[in-house]
Motif scaffolding. Structure first.
Motif: not given
Lengths: 144, 144
Positions: A38-39, A111, A108, A35, A20, A59-60, A17, A42-43, A24
């Motif tokens: 980005m997430s 990746f 992404i 990161l 990774v 996304v926590a 992880s 996306m959401l 990314l």
DNA sequence: TATTGTTATACTCTATAACTATA
DNA sequence: TATAGTTATAGAGTATAACAATA
């Protein structure tokens, strides 16, 4: 150097992880996107007018940490806020956000493709289902 | 809430890793052990008299970050330093370190067992090989 | 009462740069 | 010249506590 951790799935999972994440993260750096940013983009794209608490839950990312993140995206004119009621605002991508997310998606996809290509063929189809099961189990245990 | 990230192996990997980290971290908390400290203790136990730079390389912790970590373990009398030459020192567990690591190992075994149990049986045997392949690939690309 | 958004703050892990002393 | 250990510092992610405004 003997590594007694190498056979522990949990440890290897964290090592992979981290690698990774670094990979990314480096690919997204030219876009000046973290990161977490980005997430969130996306959401927002997939759930227009959702508020930042809902996006954060998905996304926590805690509400307290969403505030400065959303402020950065707004300051860069990537997103905008649409008042919903007196205390919550819906989030939407602006044109610059759509454009930037389009570029990010290309990176992404490349990746994720490269990632799966590194998994031996016999194991490849099992990776996402195994991880998804672990994810769902952890949601029930930790956050849900 | 639609989640377009849920089918991306890299993203799910990071989410699972975070959950796994939180879980194990909470289990180790009663021992007053951080994850990084636990992994370093495991490596020292398996490689007595290795120096902290070598240990750091094995667990992917930079020399600069190893210094305070090793200092904490030494201050707690969990490890000791044995001079090797004028600039390097071998690390060894002390009795308290052996005892604490023994407790930690019990918690880790229970954790890893619980982790694998959550993976559906059809995918279970594929998880570690898939992750190990990704790990080795990343070592060649990022750190090696 | 509960929720949204915010601020302040702190911890863990990670990263680079620069220094010393030794090899 | 290169390596071992150290210090200082910064960034990224995550955590809790507390608050004002609103539901």
């Amino acid at each position: 150097m003997h590594d007694p951790l190498a056979h522990l799935p949990g440890y290897v999972l964290r090592r992979v992880s981290a690698a990774v994440r670094d990979d990314l993260s480096a690919r997204l750096a030219p876009l000046d996107l973290r990161l977490s940013e980005m997430s969130v983009l996306m959401l927002i794209a997939a759930n227009p007018d959702a508020n930042q608490s809902d996006i954060g839950r998905a996304v926590a990312i805690k509400r307290a940490n969403m505030a400065p993140l959303i402020a950065r995206l707004e300051a860069r004119r990537l997103i905008t806020r649409v008042p919903i009621d007196g205390r919550s605002q819906g989030l939407r991508l602006l044109a610059a956000g759509e454009a930037l997310l389009g570029e990010a998606r290309g990176l992404i996809d490349a990746f994720e493709t490269a990632l799966l290509a590194r998994v031996p063929a016999v194991h490849r189809a099992h990776l996402l289902p195994a991880l998804t099961a672990l994810w769902q189990a952890s949601e029930g245990a930790v956050q849900g």
